[in-house]
Motif scaffolding. Sequence first.
Motif, PDB file in Angstrom:
ATOM      1  N   ARG A 219      13.555   1.953  -7.316  1.00  0.00           N
ATOM      2  CA  ARG A 219      13.424   0.596  -6.103  1.00  0.00           C
ATOM      3  C   ARG A 219      12.550   0.061  -6.427  1.00  0.00           C
ATOM      4  N   GLU A 220      12.455  -1.353  -6.487  1.00  0.00           N
ATOM      5  CA  GLU A 220      11.623  -1.988  -6.710  1.00  0.00           C
ATOM      6  C   GLU A 220      10.475  -1.863  -5.885  1.00  0.00           C
ATOM      7  N   GLY A 221       9.407  -2.139  -6.758  1.00  0.00           N
ATOM      8  CA  GLY A 221       7.630  -1.572  -5.826  1.00  0.00           C
ATOM      9  C   GLY A 221       7.143  -0.561  -5.900  1.00  0.00           C
TER      10      GLY A 221
ATOM     11  N   ARG B 219      -4.374   2.883  -9.285  1.00  0.00           N
ATOM     12  CA  ARG B 219      -5.179   1.501  -8.879  1.00  0.00           C
ATOM     13  C   ARG B 219      -4.512   2.106  -7.535  1.00  0.00           C
ATOM     14  N   TRP B 220      -3.484   2.289  -7.007  1.00  0.00           N
ATOM     15  CA  TRP B 220      -3.273   2.162  -5.605  1.00  0.00           C
ATOM     16  C   TRP B 220      -3.302   3.226  -4.751  1.00  0.00           C
ATOM     17  N   ARG B 221      -4.106   4.336  -5.401  1.00  0.00           N
ATOM     18  CA  ARG B 221      -4.248   5.987  -4.673  1.00  0.00           C
ATOM     19  C   ARG B 221      -6.101   5.043  -4.080  1.00  0.00           C
ATOM     20  N   ARG B 222      -6.813   3.636  -5.588  1.00  0.00           N
ATOM     21  CA  ARG B 222      -8.027   4.053  -5.094  1.00  0.00           C
ATOM     22  C   ARG B 222      -7.552   2.598  -3.907  1.00  0.00           C
ATOM     23  N   LEU B 223      -6.856   2.322  -3.467  1.00  0.00           N
ATOM     24  CA  LEU B 223      -6.128   1.020  -2.510  1.00  0.00           C
ATOM     25  C   LEU B 223      -6.877   2.183  -1.500  1.00  0.00           C
ATOM     26  N   LEU B 224      -6.123   3.312  -1.452  1.00  0.00           N
ATOM     27  CA  LEU B 224      -5.638   3.896  -0.560  1.00  0.00           C
ATOM     28  C   LEU B 224      -6.982   4.392   0.203  1.00  0.00           C
TER      29      LEU B 224
ATOM     30  N   THR C 203      -2.736  -6.032   3.341  1.00  0.00           N
ATOM     31  CA  THR C 203      -1.844  -7.615   3.397  1.00  0.00           C
ATOM     32  C   THR C 203      -2.583  -8.605   3.397  1.00  0.00           C
ATOM     33  N   GLN C 204      -4.022  -8.282   3.695  1.00  0.00           N
ATOM     34  CA  GLN C 204      -4.779  -9.437   2.800  1.00  0.00           C
ATOM     35  C   GLN C 204      -5.245  -8.751   1.621  1.00  0.00           C
ATOM     36  N   ILE C 205      -5.509  -7.617   0.709  1.00  0.00           N
ATOM     37  CA  ILE C 205      -5.490  -7.643  -0.528  1.00  0.00           C
ATOM     38  C   ILE C 205      -4.413  -8.314  -1.146  1.00  0.00           C
ATOM     39  N   THR C 206      -2.951  -8.049  -0.297  1.00  0.00           N
ATOM     40  CA  THR C 206      -1.732  -8.427  -1.506  1.00  0.00           C
ATOM     41  C   THR C 206      -2.166 -10.184  -1.379  1.00  0.00           C
ATOM     42  N   ASP C 207      -2.063 -11.207  -0.360  1.00  0.00           N
ATOM     43  CA  ASP C 207      -2.635 -12.565  -0.246  1.00  0.00           C
ATOM     44  C   ASP C 207      -3.516 -12.702  -1.367  1.00  0.00           C
ATOM     45  N   ALA C 208      -4.455 -12.031  -1.361  1.00  0.00           N
ATOM     46  CA  ALA C 208      -5.825 -12.281  -2.117  1.00  0.00           C
ATOM     47  C   ALA C 208      -5.446 -12.688  -3.830  1.00  0.00           C
TER      48      ALA C 208
ATOM     49  N   ARG D  49      -4.197  -6.413  -7.890  1.00  0.00           N
ATOM     50  CA  ARG D  49      -4.261  -5.473  -6.925  1.00  0.00           C
ATOM     51  C   ARG D  49      -3.086  -4.749  -6.374  1.00  0.00           C
ATOM     52  N   LEU D  50      -2.243  -5.682  -5.764  1.00  0.00           N
ATOM     53  CA  LEU D  50      -0.950  -4.949  -5.325  1.00  0.00           C
ATOM     54  C   LEU D  50      -0.117  -6.146  -4.340  1.00  0.00           C
ATOM     55  N   SER D  51       1.201  -6.347  -5.029  1.00  0.00           N
ATOM     56  CA  SER D  51       1.996  -6.856  -4.682  1.00  0.00           C
ATOM     57  C   SER D  51       3.005  -6.671  -3.380  1.00  0.00           C
ATOM     58  N   GLN D  52       2.818  -7.865  -3.586  1.00  0.00           N
ATOM     59  CA  GLN D  52       4.770  -7.844  -2.081  1.00  0.00           C
ATOM     60  C   GLN D  52       5.434  -6.422  -1.554  1.00  0.00           C
ATOM     61  N   ALA D  53       5.931  -6.115  -2.401  1.00  0.00           N
ATOM     62  CA  ALA D  53       7.055  -5.260  -3.095  1.00  0.00           C
ATOM     63  C   ALA D  53       6.385  -4.259  -3.531  1.00  0.00           C
ATOM     64  N   GLU D  54       4.725  -3.848  -2.829  1.00  0.00           N
ATOM     65  CA  GLU D  54       4.233  -2.524  -3.422  1.00  0.00           C
ATOM     66  C   GLU D  54       4.374  -2.457  -2.227  1.00  0.00           C
ATOM     67  N   LEU D  55       3.348  -3.740  -1.239  1.00  0.00           N
ATOM     68  CA  LEU D  55       2.470  -3.494  -0.393  1.00  0.00           C
ATOM     69  C   LEU D  55       4.208  -2.899   0.486  1.00  0.00           C
ATOM     70  N   ILE D  56       5.230  -3.346   0.851  1.00  0.00           N
ATOM     71  CA  ILE D  56       6.666  -2.621   1.990  1.00  0.00           C
ATOM     72  C   ILE D  56       6.717  -1.718   1.058  1.00  0.00           C
ATOM     73  N   ALA D  57       6.306  -1.361   0.068  1.00  0.00           N
ATOM     74  CA  ALA D  57       6.509   0.283  -0.459  1.00  0.00           C
ATOM     75  C   ALA D  57       6.064   0.720  -0.163  1.00  0.00           C
ATOM     76  N   THR D  58       4.210   0.770  -0.119  1.00  0.00           N
ATOM     77  CA  THR D  58       3.640   2.064   0.442  1.00  0.00           C
ATOM     78  C   THR D  58       3.572   1.880   1.755  1.00  0.00           C
ATOM     79  N   VAL D  59       3.940   0.804   2.161  1.00  0.00           N
ATOM     80  CA  VAL D  59       4.285   0.908   4.020  1.00  0.00           C
ATOM     81  C   VAL D  59       5.328   1.816   4.638  1.00  0.00           C
ATOM     82  N   ARG D  60       6.604   1.680   3.571  1.00  0.00           N
ATOM     83  CA  ARG D  60       7.605   2.529   4.178  1.00  0.00           C
ATOM     84  C   ARG D  60       7.100   3.623   4.010  1.00  0.00           C
ATOM     85  N   GLY D  61       6.556   4.357   2.533  1.00  0.00           N
ATOM     86  CA  GLY D  61       6.041   5.653   1.983  1.00  0.00           C
ATOM     87  C   GLY D  61       5.445   6.749   3.105  1.00  0.00           C
ATOM     88  N   LEU D  62       3.466   5.568   3.517  1.00  0.00           N
ATOM     89  CA  LEU D  62       3.674   6.176   4.488  1.00  0.00           C
ATOM     90  C   LEU D  62       4.353   6.386   5.435  1.00  0.00           C
ATOM     91  N   LEU D  63       5.194   5.375   6.320  1.00  0.00           N
ATOM     92  CA  LEU D  63       5.582   5.817   7.384  1.00  0.00           C
ATOM     93  C   LEU D  63       6.187   6.916   7.462  1.00  0.00           C
TER      94      LEU D  63
END
Length: 408
Positions: free
Chosen positions: A87-89, A101-106, A218-223, A227-241
Amino acid sequence: MTADAAIPDFPFDRPTALEPPPQFAELREKCPVAHVRLPSGDTATVVTRYDDARAVLADPRFSRNLAREGAARLSTTEDGGLFSRRREGSASIGEGQDHMRWRRLLSGWFTARKMEVWRPRVQAMTDGLLDAMLAKGSPGNLSAGLGLPLPVRVICALIGAPSEDQDKFAHWSRVMLTLTRYTQDEVDQAYREFTAYVSDLVDRNRADPGDDLLSELTQITDAEDGRLSQAELIATVRGLLLAGHETTSNMIAIMVAMLLADRERYEAVIDDPELIQGTVEEVLRLDSTLSAIGGVPRFLTEDIELSGTKCPAGSTMIPIVPAANRDPDKFADPDRFDPRRGNSAQHLTFGAGKHYCLGQPLARVELQVVLGTLIRRLPGLRLRDPADRLKLRTGGMSGGLQDVWVTW
């Protein structure tokens, strides 16, 4: 290890929905490191003792990346199931420094202190759902009326997603977590639909941000600071849901069924609400239905020894958490339900080590709020049917119970 000719099929059958398969105790005592045959036909190694299971969950030599050559596939689908799918991201946030890195963000969103701030909101949602269930009259389907919608409403409020889409989340999660129930085409379609949904959610949130986790991510991704790519952002939200509703939804129904199946457990909490926390921990420790496969599988990257058995690199290892949680070397009189047990919270239901469940403070708050609300408002709550008539959800990795009907 068992001889190849005698490798048993896994998951094991069980006497009733709430009872663990007898093989768990047998293997833990006599063959704590054993081969099993998965629905895919591949062979994996299961461990059933507490110390071994904790090692598999926490030792970095046991990798979570099963999308690699030689790893066992769980599912009958061509991709081998959720853990084997490339899976991408999401691959980059599952291991090593990327995972930390991902855990620290969340992690700041899921502290015990922050989840306590959410307790009144969880209470209000619980009361509203229970009001609606009571208005329909007894008997009621606790799974549909409270178990499923509550965690969906909570995680959607946390992320910033519309909770009215709960039926979509439920469908996508069932398909994505298949063992034997769905085809590869159905799985691929669920991934496409879920990913498109999350992508649209991110775009809408970007245009109109709020005070929620998705807006911050999203703000972290857009920066564009890496720290978080768009693909990782989508994978993260999908995983949380996915994780944020599936497991807790199942656990609410399991908790109520376990307490009402032996009603003295429920009455004990009515008599002494101080037992709510300990009762929740014992339910988490003693449940054997939440995961059909017992625990998240790992890929062994180095030779290692567990309980005197050599496990070669390249093995796919599955920690049977329900068996480990009843290990008498860890928990005295382990099959006894004891809400005053001092070390209940040391169960492995939420994992261990660097992959310890990020959302466990939220899950605990939801379970405690539900139990506290039920004993206060429905002291006469009972199962409509005998406990041995409860049915498991089959064909998927997540397990759990089918509809839990109650009277009051």
